[in-house]
Design a protein around this motif. Structure first.
Motif: not given
Length: 178
Positions: A78-89
């Motif tokens: 969970f993040s308040r920012s828009d982040l790019h998914d990774t291979d595992h998350v």
């Protein structure tokens, strides 16, 4: 009707209720004599999904030198920012109640809430946590990051069981539902 998945907090704390000392240190925890992995492997087999906040994720990645340790599980951060998914998350930037309700209805094992802090506080206030497994170390550290933040919420718990792992005591609680 199938059983709904549970969100389970599995965490270690000092006797005075801290999950980390000042500066996010866990050195106090590693000085306590445990037994094996203190029940971690057994617990880890009961979950197929991991959820955590961004601060916990960043701490883990720093401690693990960038190698995500839960690659065999579905993981949501969970993040308040828009982040790019990774291979595992997969990063989540949506309402925790809506997201969690959907997640709990999916087929699978239980869901492990990793870490404490802001996300745990939100989950406790919204009554999203179903069980708490707290492993207490016989150490008083005086200050640091408390497991439970102060706030306007209450939870009634029922003791499911206790175990000891040498100097550690595990307390397993189920959240009472009304």
């Amino acid at each position: 009707m199938k059983n709904q998945r549970k969100i389970v907090l599995f965490i270690a704390q000092s006797l005075d209720g801290y999950i980390a000392a000042k500066g996010d240190s866990l050195e106090w925890l590693f000085r306590v004599e445990g037994e094996g992995d203190n029940g971690f492997s057994e617990f880890f087999e009961t979950v197929d999904t991991v959820i955590m906040g961004k601060r916990t994720y960043d701490w883990i990645m720093n401690q693990e030198n960038g190698q995500f340790p839960y690659q065999t599980k579905d993981c949501y951060v969970f993040s308040r920012s828009d982040l790019h998914d990774t291979d595992h998350v997969k990063f989540v930037n949506e309402d925790s109640v809506t997201f969690t309700d959907h997640l709990k209805k999916e087929e699978g094992k239980n869901i492990w809430m990793v870490g404490g802090g802001d996300l745990l506080h939100t989950f406790l206030k919204e009554k999203l946590v179903d069980e708490l497994i707290l492993t207490v170390a016989p150490t008083i550290i005086g200050e640091g990051i408390p497991l439970f933040k102060t706030g306007d919420y209450e939870l009634e718990l029922s003791l499911k069981g206790t175990r000891t792992f040498n100097q550690f005591v595990e307390l397993h609680y189920v959240v009472k539902r009304r």
